[in-house]
Motif scaffolding. Structure first.
Motif, PDB file in Angstrom:
ATOM      1  N   HIS A   1      -5.182   2.402  -3.489  1.00  9.63           N
ATOM      2  CA  HIS A   1      -4.619   2.540  -2.146  1.00  9.63           C
ATOM      3  C   HIS A   1      -5.708   2.471  -1.083  1.00  9.63           C
ATOM      4  O   HIS A   1      -5.560   1.790  -0.061  1.00  9.63           O
ATOM      5  CB  HIS A   1      -3.848   3.863  -2.047  1.00  9.63           C
ATOM      6  CG  HIS A   1      -3.174   4.059  -0.739  1.00  9.63           C
ATOM      7  ND1 HIS A   1      -3.619   4.971   0.187  1.00  9.63           N
ATOM      8  CD2 HIS A   1      -2.101   3.446  -0.187  1.00  9.63           C
ATOM      9  CE1 HIS A   1      -2.837   4.915   1.243  1.00  9.63           C
ATOM     10  NE2 HIS A   1      -1.902   4.004   1.048  1.00  9.63           N
TER      11      HIS A   1
ATOM     12  N   ALA B   1       0.841  -1.201   0.000  1.00 13.14           N
ATOM     13  CA  ALA B   1       0.000   0.000   0.000  1.00 13.14           C
ATOM     14  C   ALA B   1       0.873   1.246   0.000  1.00 13.14           C
ATOM     15  O   ALA B   1       0.563   2.231  -0.686  1.00 13.14           O
ATOM     16  CB  ALA B   1      -0.936  -0.001   1.206  1.00 13.14           C
TER      17      ALA B   1
ATOM     18  N   VAL C   1       2.021   1.912  -3.498  1.00 14.32           N
ATOM     19  CA  VAL C   1       0.954   2.482  -4.326  1.00 14.32           C
ATOM     20  C   VAL C   1       0.753   3.957  -3.979  1.00 14.32           C
ATOM     21  O   VAL C   1       0.540   4.792  -4.866  1.00 14.32           O
ATOM     22  CB  VAL C   1      -0.363   1.685  -4.159  1.00 14.32           C
ATOM     23  CG1 VAL C   1      -1.519   2.369  -4.853  1.00 14.32           C
ATOM     24  CG2 VAL C   1      -0.180   0.271  -4.718  1.00 14.32           C
ATOM     25  N   LEU C   2       0.851   4.294  -2.702  1.00 12.49           N
ATOM     26  CA  LEU C   2       0.718   5.702  -2.292  1.00 12.49           C
ATOM     27  C   LEU C   2       1.852   6.539  -2.871  1.00 12.49           C
ATOM     28  O   LEU C   2       1.626   7.657  -3.338  1.00 12.49           O
ATOM     29  CB  LEU C   2       0.692   5.810  -0.773  1.00 12.49           C
ATOM     30  CG  LEU C   2       0.562   7.215  -0.192  1.00 12.49           C
ATOM     31  CD1 LEU C   2      -0.703   7.907  -0.698  1.00 12.49           C
ATOM     32  CD2 LEU C   2       0.569   7.159   1.329  1.00 12.49           C
TER      33      LEU C   2
ATOM     34  N   GLN D   1      -0.603   6.601   6.518  1.00 14.99           N
ATOM     35  CA  GLN D   1      -0.824   6.565   5.073  1.00 14.99           C
ATOM     36  C   GLN D   1      -2.137   7.247   4.709  1.00 14.99           C
ATOM     37  O   GLN D   1      -2.210   7.960   3.705  1.00 14.99           O
ATOM     38  CB  GLN D   1      -0.822   5.122   4.563  1.00 14.99           C
ATOM     39  CG  GLN D   1       0.547   4.494   4.513  1.00 14.99           C
ATOM     40  CD  GLN D   1       0.532   3.141   3.830  1.00 14.99           C
ATOM     41  OE1 GLN D   1      -0.238   2.907   2.905  1.00 14.99           O
ATOM     42  NE2 GLN D   1       1.387   2.241   4.280  1.00 14.99           N
TER      43      GLN D   1
ATOM     44  N   GLU E   1      -2.610  10.438   2.208  1.00 18.05           N
ATOM     45  CA  GLU E   1      -3.522  10.416   1.070  1.00 18.05           C
ATOM     46  C   GLU E   1      -4.528  11.563   1.161  1.00 18.05           C
ATOM     47  O   GLU E   1      -4.837  12.200   0.162  1.00 18.05           O
ATOM     48  CB  GLU E   1      -4.253   9.079   0.997  1.00 18.05           C
ATOM     49  CG  GLU E   1      -5.133   8.981  -0.222  1.00 18.05           C
ATOM     50  CD  GLU E   1      -5.671   7.583  -0.448  1.00 18.05           C
ATOM     51  OE1 GLU E   1      -6.010   7.290  -1.604  1.00 18.05           O
ATOM     52  OE2 GLU E   1      -5.749   6.801   0.500  1.00 18.05           O
TER      53      GLU E   1
ATOM     54  N   HIS F   1      -4.510   5.557  -8.637  1.00 16.54           N
ATOM     55  CA  HIS F   1      -3.650   4.994  -7.598  1.00 16.54           C
ATOM     56  C   HIS F   1      -4.287   5.167  -6.213  1.00 16.54           C
ATOM     57  O   HIS F   1      -4.197   4.271  -5.366  1.00 16.54           O
ATOM     58  CB  HIS F   1      -2.271   5.654  -7.617  1.00 16.54           C
ATOM     59  CG  HIS F   1      -1.537   5.473  -8.903  1.00 16.54           C
ATOM     60  ND1 HIS F   1      -1.077   4.248  -9.332  1.00 16.54           N
ATOM     61  CD2 HIS F   1      -1.187   6.364  -9.861  1.00 16.54           C
ATOM     62  CE1 HIS F   1      -0.470   4.384 -10.498  1.00 16.54           C
ATOM     63  NE2 HIS F   1      -0.524   5.668 -10.836  1.00 16.54           N
TER      64      HIS F   1
END
Length: 119
Positions: free
Chosen positions: A61, A39, A42-43, A103, A107, A57
């Motif tokens: 995520h 993850a 992907v972030l 995370q 995001e 993306h």
């Protein structure tokens, strides 16, 4: 002889579930850590992507984080742990939750910067 085969099958199933329960928590945390690392990758892709492509993306995520949080929510310490083992389990669980929340915050900042979430 006919009852021996089912007995062996049931015995092997019980033994395999006992082995899974014995080391299951450690393996579950290892699996969740691997998912967290994927993850994170992907972030990072989302952070590096042009604004018009980030949403792809970020959607992936978000789905990954949802799966991680579900697994963390379902994970419980094994019965019979000593106080030290239980504390170590809780610390590892809390660290994974903190990593996932970190995370999520990154995001959210990315969405806010692009004004994708709020106009």
């Amino acid at each position: 002889m006919k009852s021996l085969k089912p007995l062996l099958l049931v015995g092997s199933l019980l033994l395999s579930s006992a082995v899974w329960a014995e080391g299951g928590s450690d393996r579950a945390f290892e699996r969740i850590q691997q998912m967290r690392d994927k993850a994170e990758a992907v972030l990072i892709q989302a952070e590096k992507a042009p604004a018009g492509e980030r949403h792809v993306h970020m959607k992936e995520h978000m789905k990954m984080l949802d799966e991680i949080m579900t697994q963390l929510h379902n994970e419980h310490p094994k019965p019979g742990m000593s106080a030290e083992e239980h504390l170590a389990w809780m610390e590892q669980h809390d660290k994974l939750v903190d990593d996932v929340l970190g995370q999520m915050m990154r995001e959210h900042k990315l969405m806010m910067a692009d004004k994708e979430c709020h106009p």
